[in-house]
Design an enzyme around this catalytic site. Structure first.
Site, mmCIF file in Angstrom:
data_model
loop_
_atom_site.group_PDB
_atom_site.id
_atom_site.type_symbol
_atom_site.label_atom_id
_atom_site.label_comp_id
_atom_site.label_asym_id
_atom_site.label_seq_id
_atom_site.Cartn_x
_atom_site.Cartn_y
_atom_site.Cartn_z
ATOM 1 N N ASP A 10 -1.582 13.353 7.808
ATOM 2 C CA ASP A 10 -0.174 13.645 7.566
ATOM 3 C C ASP A 10 0.653 12.841 8.550
ATOM 4 O O ASP A 10 0.222 12.569 9.671
ATOM 5 C CB ASP A 10 0.139 15.126 7.699
ATOM 6 N N GLY A 11 1.844 12.468 8.110
ATOM 7 C CA GLY A 11 2.788 11.750 8.957
ATOM 8 C C GLY A 11 4.169 12.315 8.738
ATOM 9 O O GLY A 11 4.460 12.893 7.689
ATOM 10 N N GLU A 52 2.886 8.206 7.449
ATOM 11 C CA GLU A 52 1.886 8.621 6.449
ATOM 12 C C GLU A 52 0.820 7.539 6.296
ATOM 13 O O GLU A 52 -0.380 7.829 6.310
ATOM 14 C CB GLU A 52 2.556 8.891 5.095
ATOM 15 N N ASP A 75 -0.765 14.305 1.621
ATOM 16 C CA ASP A 75 0.342 14.844 0.827
ATOM 17 C C ASP A 75 1.357 13.756 0.486
ATOM 18 O O ASP A 75 2.444 14.044 0.015
ATOM 19 C CB ASP A 75 1.008 16.025 1.538
ATOM 20 N N HIS A 125 2.877 21.769 2.586
ATOM 21 C CA HIS A 125 3.418 23.109 2.874
ATOM 22 C C HIS A 125 3.042 24.101 1.782
ATOM 23 O O HIS A 125 3.849 24.900 1.334
ATOM 24 C CB HIS A 125 4.938 23.047 3.058
ATOM 25 N N ASP A 135 0.041 18.484 9.692
ATOM 26 C CA ASP A 135 1.497 18.493 9.742
ATOM 27 C C ASP A 135 1.980 18.938 11.120
ATOM 28 O O ASP A 135 2.884 18.315 11.700
ATOM 29 C CB ASP A 135 2.047 19.420 8.653
#
Length: 157
Positions: A10-11, A52, A75, A125, A135
């Site tokens: 995740d970024g 990301e 994501d 999320h 995250d």
């Protein structure tokens, strides 16, 4: 016995552009053996898409042996769509003309061609505990006192 490698990434960035970071969770399975590695880093001025993509690259850089079977969970529709819709090949053929993050896409391709990689999109999320963890890692990394400099991005602005 085959080795299986899962990379969760995740970024994020605050402000987009703004301070950003990435979080990576790598798990390796080899028979009954299991190993994991956690990586995160923050940058003082960058974008969400850069973080990301950089998270995927840094995760792949950790895999030292060639020709590994790797599953990447992200994501980022930006990344997943680029690969699954095969846009990356057209972009590469056109030398990434009019594309953003060319430096990172070229760096990504080096590792993409070294391994057998599958991408899975995870809704962000959405209570996926490892994605949520990545995250949090990316957010915490972006708030560190001393952040790295995304030289390529900062030179372009």
């Amino acid at each position: 016995m085959n080795k299986k490698i899962h990379i969760y990434t995740d970024g994020s960035s605050k402000g987009n552009p703004g301070p950003g970071g990435y979080g990576i969770f790598i798990e390796t399975f080899f028979g009954h053996l299991y190993n994991r590695k956690i990586i995160s880093e923050g940058y003082r001025y960058t974008t969400n898409n850069r973080m990301e993509l950089l998270s995927v690259i840094v995760g792949l850089e950790e895999i030292k042996n060639k020709k590994q079977n790797i599953v990447i969970f992200t994501d980022s529709k930006y990344i997943v769509n680029t690969i699954q819709n095969k846009w990356i090949y057209k972009w590469e053929k056109n030398n990434f003309r009019n594309k953003k993050n060319v430096d990172l896409w070229k760096r990504f391709l080096y590792f993409f061609y070294k391994h057998s990689i599958m991408f899975y999109w995870i809704k962000s999320h959405n209570s996926h505990y490892i994605n949520d963890y990545c995250d949090r890692l990316s957010s915490i990394a972006s708030q560190k006192r001393f952040l790295k400099i995304d030289h390529v991005y900062e030179q372009q602005i």
